[in-house]
Enzyme design. Structure first.
Site, PDB file in Angstrom:
ATOM      1  N   GLU A 207       0.810  -1.219   0.000  1.00  0.00           N
ATOM      2  CA  GLU A 207       0.000   0.000   0.000  1.00  0.00           C
ATOM      3  C   GLU A 207       0.844   1.270   0.000  1.00  0.00           C
ATOM      4  O   GLU A 207       0.350   2.359   0.285  1.00  0.00           O
ATOM      5  CB  GLU A 207      -0.967  -0.021   1.186  1.00  0.00           C
ATOM      6  CG  GLU A 207      -1.936  -1.193   1.080  1.00  0.00           C
ATOM      7  CD  GLU A 207      -2.945  -1.263   2.200  1.00  0.00           C
ATOM      8  OE1 GLU A 207      -2.923  -0.379   3.082  1.00  0.00           O
ATOM      9  OE2 GLU A 207      -3.750  -2.196   2.192  1.00  0.00           O
ATOM     10  N   ASP A 244      -4.395  -0.176  11.958  1.00  0.00           N
ATOM     11  CA  ASP A 244      -5.220  -1.321  11.568  1.00  0.00           C
ATOM     12  C   ASP A 244      -4.518  -2.525  12.159  1.00  0.00           C
ATOM     13  O   ASP A 244      -3.478  -2.955  11.668  1.00  0.00           O
ATOM     14  CB  ASP A 244      -5.330  -1.458  10.049  1.00  0.00           C
ATOM     15  CG  ASP A 244      -6.086  -2.724   9.639  1.00  0.00           C
ATOM     16  OD1 ASP A 244      -6.613  -3.429  10.529  1.00  0.00           O
ATOM     17  OD2 ASP A 244      -6.148  -3.022   8.430  1.00  0.00           O
ATOM     18  N   GLU A 291      -8.583   0.078  13.866  1.00  0.00           N
ATOM     19  CA  GLU A 291      -9.391  -0.821  13.035  1.00  0.00           C
ATOM     20  C   GLU A 291      -9.119  -2.272  13.426  1.00  0.00           C
ATOM     21  O   GLU A 291      -7.972  -2.647  13.664  1.00  0.00           O
ATOM     22  CB  GLU A 291      -9.017  -0.580  11.566  1.00  0.00           C
ATOM     23  CG  GLU A 291      -9.752  -1.437  10.566  1.00  0.00           C
ATOM     24  CD  GLU A 291      -9.232  -1.205   9.158  1.00  0.00           C
ATOM     25  OE1 GLU A 291      -9.235  -2.163   8.372  1.00  0.00           O
ATOM     26  OE2 GLU A 291      -8.817  -0.069   8.846  1.00  0.00           O
ATOM     27  N   ASP A 318     -13.778  -3.783  10.176  1.00  0.00           N
ATOM     28  CA  ASP A 318     -13.525  -4.145   8.773  1.00  0.00           C
ATOM     29  C   ASP A 318     -13.883  -5.618   8.585  1.00  0.00           C
ATOM     30  O   ASP A 318     -14.956  -5.956   8.113  1.00  0.00           O
ATOM     31  CB  ASP A 318     -12.070  -3.865   8.418  1.00  0.00           C
ATOM     32  CG  ASP A 318     -11.694  -4.379   7.030  1.00  0.00           C
ATOM     33  OD1 ASP A 318     -12.604  -4.652   6.228  1.00  0.00           O
ATOM     34  OD2 ASP A 318     -10.491  -4.528   6.738  1.00  0.00           O
ATOM     35  N   LYS A 343     -15.694  -1.286   2.018  1.00  0.00           N
ATOM     36  CA  LYS A 343     -14.935  -1.803   0.877  1.00  0.00           C
ATOM     37  C   LYS A 343     -15.936  -2.360  -0.131  1.00  0.00           C
ATOM     38  O   LYS A 343     -16.637  -3.328   0.166  1.00  0.00           O
ATOM     39  CB  LYS A 343     -13.971  -2.901   1.323  1.00  0.00           C
ATOM     40  CG  LYS A 343     -12.835  -2.406   2.201  1.00  0.00           C
ATOM     41  CD  LYS A 343     -11.994  -3.574   2.696  1.00  0.00           C
ATOM     42  CE  LYS A 343     -10.759  -3.095   3.452  1.00  0.00           C
ATOM     43  NZ  LYS A 343     -10.015  -4.224   4.068  1.00  0.00           N
ATOM     44  N   ARG A 372      -8.290  -1.517  -1.278  1.00  0.00           N
ATOM     45  CA  ARG A 372      -7.787  -2.835  -0.895  1.00  0.00           C
ATOM     46  C   ARG A 372      -6.286  -2.845  -1.164  1.00  0.00           C
ATOM     47  O   ARG A 372      -5.750  -1.991  -1.856  1.00  0.00           O
ATOM     48  CB  ARG A 372      -8.450  -3.962  -1.706  1.00  0.00           C
ATOM     49  CG  ARG A 372      -9.951  -4.118  -1.565  1.00  0.00           C
ATOM     50  CD  ARG A 372     -10.458  -4.234  -0.154  1.00  0.00           C
ATOM     51  NE  ARG A 372      -9.969  -5.337   0.639  1.00  0.00           N
ATOM     52  CZ  ARG A 372     -10.661  -6.437   0.953  1.00  0.00           C
ATOM     53  NH1 ARG A 372     -11.903  -6.585   0.508  1.00  0.00           N
ATOM     54  NH2 ARG A 372     -10.154  -7.374   1.731  1.00  0.00           N
ATOM     55  N   SER A 373      -5.603  -3.846  -0.626  1.00  0.00           N
ATOM     56  CA  SER A 373      -4.150  -3.893  -0.830  1.00  0.00           C
ATOM     57  C   SER A 373      -3.804  -4.181  -2.290  1.00  0.00           C
ATOM     58  O   SER A 373      -2.776  -3.745  -2.788  1.00  0.00           O
ATOM     59  CB  SER A 373      -3.507  -4.926   0.094  1.00  0.00           C
ATOM     60  OG  SER A 373      -4.165  -6.162  -0.028  1.00  0.00           O
TER      61      SER A 373
END
Length: 434
Positions: A207, A244, A291, A318, A343, A372-373
C-alpha cells in the site's frame, strides 16, 4: 438514449501483478463506463466471494477467466436483452444479486458483479455529463474526506516483524484536503529520511508504506511521531495516529498471538489483555482510530473494547462488518464498535455499499471508505467518499500510482467543488467525545 447495448469484461492486472476483472458498459447513445475491481490480502471470512479460477498452471491459480466469462455470458445477456436503462442502478444490482442466488455471491463472483455495478454507474454519469461523485451524491455530496495515510506497513502487508498491519497518520488539523495531502507527503518524506539515517529499509509495501525492521510496535509509533515533528507539525493536534491491527490475522483459539509476526519478541494475549494493551497504547500516544482491534468472531472482546475506549477512539469494524448491513445491524444493536470500513468488493454492488454507509451514518457510526491492498488505477472510491459525505478515506500511503490516483482524484473534486467544498477535519469523528 440510456438503454445499455453492450457489457464486456476482460482479465487485467492489479497493483500486485495478480489478475482482476475490468468491465466496460456502453449505451445506445454512446455513453461509456469502465470499472476495475480491487482485491484484498487479509480478508474477512464473511466477505462476498472473489471468484478465482484455481488453475495452478495459470497465474498460480489466481486467474479470473471464470468471473470474466460470467459477465460476458450470463450477466451481459440479461442486461442487454432486458433493455435495462443505465440510470436504473438499483434494478440492475438487484437483478445481478438474484441471478447469482447465493448469500455471498459465490456463483457469479463478487468481482464479476461489482465490475458491472460500477461500470454501469460510470456510464450513467457519462450519459448525464456529470462527474461520478455528483451522479452518485447529487448536490449534497461536497465533503472531502480526512485521509488515513498508511505510511508504515506490517502484518500481512509486509515482511516487517510487527503484528499490526497498518500504522496511519491523519492530518485532521488541515484546513482543506489539498493541505492535508501536503502535510501527509511531507511527513512521509521526513519518515523516509529518518529511516535512512537509522540504516533501515525504505522499500515500500503493498500500500505504499515503508516496511522496515522496527524493534516493535512502539518503535514504529515513536518513529512516526518524530517524522511528524520533523515535518513541523504537532502530534495530537495537527496530526493524529491510527492503527489497523488486523487482529484476525494473529488470533487463534482465543489467543491474540503476536509471535506469528513478531517471533520470540511477541506476546500472547487473552481478549482482556488485548483490550488492556490497546487502552495502554491510546493512553500513551495520540491515537484517534483503531481498526479491527479484536478478531472478527470475538464479539465479546469487541464489546469489552467498545465499552472501555469507544468514547475516546474510533473503533472501526472491517473484517468484523465486511460492509454487510445484516452484520452491521447486529453490531449497532449490541453496541459493538462505532465505525464501519467500507470496501465495495466486500459486498459486491454499489447499491449494497450505499445501504451500509447510510445505515452506519443513521446510527451515529462513521463510515470510512477504503481501498484494498490489491488496487488498480480505478478511482471510484474517491467519488464514493465525497458522494456520501463519508468524511474519511483510507487509500494507502504517499507513493505508488495505484494509491496516488485516488488522492489526485480528490484534489480534482475539491477544485471542481470550489467554494462549496467542505473539509471537516476532526469534526469528521462525530462518533467520539472530543
Amino acid at each position: 438514449m440510456p438503454i445499455i447495448t453492450d457489457v464486456y469484461a476482460r482479465e487485467v492486472l492489479d497493483s500486485r501483478g495478480n489478475p482482476t476483472v475490468e468491465v466496460e458498459v456502453l449505451t445506445e447513445s454512446g455513453a461509456f463506463g469502465r470499472a476495475l475491481v480491487p482485491s484484498g490480502a487479509s480478508t474477512g471470512e464473511h466477505e462476498a466471494v472473489e471468484l478465482r479460477d484455481g488453475d495452478k498452471s495459470r497465474y498460480s491459480g489466481k486467474g479470473v477467466t471464470k468471473a470474466v466469462e460470467n459477465v460476458n455470458e450470463i450477466i451481459a445477456p440479461e442486461i442487454v436483452e432486458g433493455e435495462f436503462s443505465v440510470l436504473d442502478q438499483v434494478s440492475i444490482d438487484k437483478m445481478m444479486i438474484q441471478l447469482d442466488g447465493t448469500p455471498n455471491k459465490g456463483k457469479l463472483g463478487a468481482n464479476a458483479i461489482l465490475g458491472v455495478s460500477i461500470a454501469v454507474a460510470r456510464a450513467a454519469a457519462d450519459l448525464l455529463g456529470q462527474p461520478l461523485y455528483k451522479y452518485l451524491g447529487g448536490f449534497n455530496g461536497k465533503q472531502l474526506p480526512v485521509p488515513m495515510m498508511n505510511i508504515v506497513n506490517g502484518g500481512s502487508h509486509s515482511d516487517a516483524p510487527i503484528a499490526f498491519q497498518e500504522f496511519m497518520i491523519l492530518p485532521t488539523g488541515a484546513e482543506s484536503f489539498k493541505e492535508a495531502l501536503r502535510w501527509g507527503a511531507e511527513i512521509f518524506h521526513n519518515l523516509k529520511s529518518i529511516l535512512s539515517e537509522r540504516g533501515l529499509e525504505t522499500a515500500v509495501g503493498d500500500e505504499g508504506g515503508f516496511a522496515p525492521k522496527f524493534e516493535g510496535t512502539e518503535d514504529a509509533v515513536e518513529t512516526i511521531i518524530k517524522a511528524i515533528e520533523k515535518a513541523g507539525y504537532k502530534p495530537g493536534e495537527d496530526v493524529f495516529l491510527g492503527f489497523d491491527c488486523a487482529s484476525s490475522e494473529f488470533y487463534e483459539n482465543g489467543v491474540y498471538d503476536y509471535t506469528k509476526f513478531e517471533g520470540e519478541h511477541g506476546a500472547k494475549r487473552s481478549a482482556a489483555e488485548q483490550v488492556d494493551y490497546l487502552e495502554e497504547l491510546i493512553g500513551k500516544y495520540p491515537i484517534i482510530t483503531i481498526e479491527d482491534g479484536m478478531d472478527e468472531n470475538d464479539w465479546d472482546g469487541w464489546k469489552q473494547l467498545t465499552d472501555r475506549i469507544g468514547d475516546k477512539v474510533q473503533l472501526v469494524g472491517d473484517d468484523l462488518f465486511v460492509t454487510n448491513t445484516e452484520i452491521l445491524s447486529r453490531g449497532i444493536e449490541q453496541g459493538i464498535g462505532n465505525s464501519i470500513l467500507i470496501k465495495v468488493n466486500q459486498i459486491g454492488t454499489l447499491t449494497e455499499t450505499f445501504e451500509a454507509i447510510e445505515m452506519a451514518q443513521k446510527a451515529g457510526y462513521t463510515a470510512v471508505v477504503s481501498h484494498r491492498s490489491g488496487e488498480t488505477e480505478d478511482t471510484t472510491i474517491s467519488d464514493i467518499a465525497v458522494a456520501t459525505n463519508a468524511g474519511q478515506i483510507k487509500t494507502g500511503s504517499l507513493s505508488r500510482t495505484d494509491r496516488i490516483a485516488k488522492y489526485n482524484q480528490l484534489l480534482r473534486i475539491e477544485d471542481e467543488l470550489f467554494e462549496t467544498a467542505k473539509f471537516d477535519g476532526i469534526k469528521s469523528f462525530y462518533n467520539l467525545d472530543k
